[in-house]
Design an enzyme around this catalytic site. Structure first.
Site, mmCIF file in Angstrom:
data_model
loop_
_atom_site.group_PDB
_atom_site.id
_atom_site.type_symbol
_atom_site.label_atom_id
_atom_site.label_comp_id
_atom_site.label_asym_id
_atom_site.label_seq_id
_atom_site.Cartn_x
_atom_site.Cartn_y
_atom_site.Cartn_z
ATOM 1 N N LYS A 45 0.851 -1.199 0.000
ATOM 2 C CA LYS A 45 0.000 0.000 0.000
ATOM 3 C C LYS A 45 0.887 1.250 0.000
ATOM 4 C CE LYS A 45 -0.330 -0.351 5.040
ATOM 5 N NZ LYS A 45 -1.124 -0.923 6.149
ATOM 6 N N TYR A 264 14.352 30.392 9.723
ATOM 7 C CA TYR A 264 13.116 31.103 10.066
ATOM 8 C C TYR A 264 12.912 31.198 11.578
ATOM 9 C CZ TYR A 264 11.281 30.928 5.272
ATOM 10 O OH TYR A 264 11.089 31.099 3.927
HETATM 11 C C1 LIG Z 1 -0.342 -1.829 6.876
HETATM 12 C C2 LIG Z 1 -0.889 -3.121 7.294
HETATM 13 C C3 LIG Z 1 -0.066 -4.252 7.414
HETATM 14 C C4 LIG Z 1 1.434 -4.184 7.324
HETATM 15 O O1 LIG Z 1 1.932 -3.699 8.555
HETATM 16 P P1 LIG Z 1 3.489 -3.446 8.811
HETATM 17 O O2 LIG Z 1 3.546 -2.995 10.219
HETATM 18 O O3 LIG Z 1 3.898 -2.399 7.845
HETATM 19 O O4 LIG Z 1 4.187 -4.740 8.567
HETATM 20 C C5 LIG Z 1 -0.673 -5.474 7.668
HETATM 21 N N1 LIG Z 1 -2.016 -5.556 7.831
HETATM 22 C C6 LIG Z 1 -2.831 -4.488 7.758
HETATM 23 C C7 LIG Z 1 -4.277 -4.647 7.975
HETATM 24 C C8 LIG Z 1 -2.295 -3.229 7.497
HETATM 25 O O5 LIG Z 1 -3.103 -2.159 7.454
#
Ligand SMILES: *Cc1c(COP(=O)(O)O)cnc(C)c1O
Length: 380
Positions: A45, A264
């Site tokens: 993702k 800044y």
């Molecule tokens: C993002 C996600 C993962 C992966 O988790 P990591 O901590 O990046 O390994 C697995 N399952 C679900 C439902 C997620 O949203």
């Protein structure tokens, strides 16, 4: 966030050069599968955590990965465009009316509510096809998924004959904290669900879950972060290979004298004569503004590696620029145009995140679109 493809922005025209090691991603997948001792998916993702779906997915496929998870249908279509055979799940379920898009692209929704189950089952009845989908049951996150009682009730639910329940999943709340009691409670709840719904492959472990002692990884592990070099065991040495390297460019060098300020709002004042380097990376590149420093927190704020030495950020991170204190680097060892390391094997995404008051996940998924982007290794 789709990054530019390799070579689109020439190194000399970019503020920084981002290199992603596809062989390290493949190695990390093998390490995770070994650790899980079961079939292992890849969570890709958010553009494969900023590393680029179009490059990373083929590298994972070549390593042997056959199951991919994304958050959105649009991401799933990008994965499907580069892999014809693999199984693709969309974690965020499916928006009303999109079932036919899932079916047309051979993409599976993760069903996490009665409405989603109802809509998917109705679609399958109308198609006359038992199409596969995952079922997500909530064991503690209260974010997505059916409540446990509703999950258990699926055992006698006729709608589960309309589609193919291909995966039973839940998500761990605090897997990176091995001492946290919630891990055992979630494992117990998930085990009870599996017993109530026999014959459906199960998936519970994310990256950190895979490294929990006594963690059953069931039929499918589901790591994301660790594939990209993030440390799934924050209190121990990182077992993963580093994936991301980010090098910014020094565009100016100057001196600040005692009492003069940098950046800044003048949040940092030179405690004496200091040599400062300005590099062309900023928060518009996804480098957190929160990594800037004041005189009191300069030790914990952002750092860069310059000619082998760790150098602190001074003052605020600007949109396109960061100022670093390079006084400790011998004067003749750096000059305009030199590279400084912002992320690398000796300055991990976990540390960069910590120094910005966030986590490495956010550093990876924010990696900028203005960087010159290179890929190392991968399928040829
Ligand atoms: C993002 C996600 C993962 C992966 O988790 P990591 O901590 O990046 O390994 C697995 N399952 C679900 C439902 C997620 O949203």
């Amino acid at each position: 966030m789709q990054g530019p493809q390799s070579g689109l922005i020439p190194d000399a025209e970019a503020g920084a050069v981002l290199t992603i090691d596809l062989d390290a991603i493949a190695d990390n997948w093998r390490i995770l599968r070994e650790r899980a001792g079961t079939d292992t998916a890849a969570v890709v993702k958010a553009d494969a955590y900023g590393t680029g779906i179009e490059k990373t997915v083929p590298a994972l496929l070549q390593a042997g990965c056959r199951v991919f998870f994304v958050a959105h249908l649009s991401e799933a279509k990008r994965v499907r465009a580069v892999v014809t055979e693999a199984t693709i799940y969309v974690l965020n379920g499916f928006p009303r009316g999109t079932a036919s898009t899932y079916a047309n692209h051979d993409i599976r929704p993760v069903l996490g509510s009665q409405e989603e189950i109802e809509e998917w089952a109705a679609f399958c009845r109308a198609q006359g096809a038992r199409l596969p989908a995952a079922i997500h049951v909530d064991t503690g996150m209260h974010r997505l998924g059916l409540p446990i009682v509703e999950g258990l009730a699926l055992a006698d639910d006729p709608r589960c004959k309309d589609f193919e329940p291909a995966l039973l999943m839940s998500h761990l709340v605090s897997a990176e904290e091995p001492e946290n009691q919630i891990n055992a409670r979630q494992i117990a709840a998930f085990t009870a669900l599996r017993n109530a719904l026999p014959g459906i492959p199960g998936s519970l472990a994310n990256s950190s879950g895979t490294f929990l002692k006594d963690m059953p990884c069931f039929e499918l592990a589901r790591p994301g972060y660790a594939l990209y070099g993030g440390n799934p065991t924050p209190h121990l040495t990182n077992p993963m290979s580093p994936v991301v390297n980010l090098e910014g460019r020094i565009i100016q060098l100057r001196y600040a004298h005692e009492g003069e300020t940098a950046g800044y709002n003048a949040t940092w004042t030179a405690p004496g004569r200091r040599r400062l380097a300005t590099i062309s990376v900023g928060y518009a590149d996804g480098y957190p503004r929160a990594a800037g420093s004041t005189n009191t927190n300069v030790g914990e704020a952002g750092i860069a590696i310059v000619a082998g030495k760790y150098c602190s950020f001074v003052g605020r991170v600007s949109m396109d620029l960061i100022i670093i204190d390079v006084t400790d680097v011998p004067e003749d060892e750096i000059r305009r145009g030199d590279k400084v390391t912002l992320v690398g094997p000796d300055l991990t995404v976990d540390e960069v995140g910590r120094r910005a008051g966030t986590i490495g996940y956010e550093i990876l998924t924010s990696l900028g679109r203005r960087y010159a982007r290179h890929y190392r290794g991968g399928p040829r």
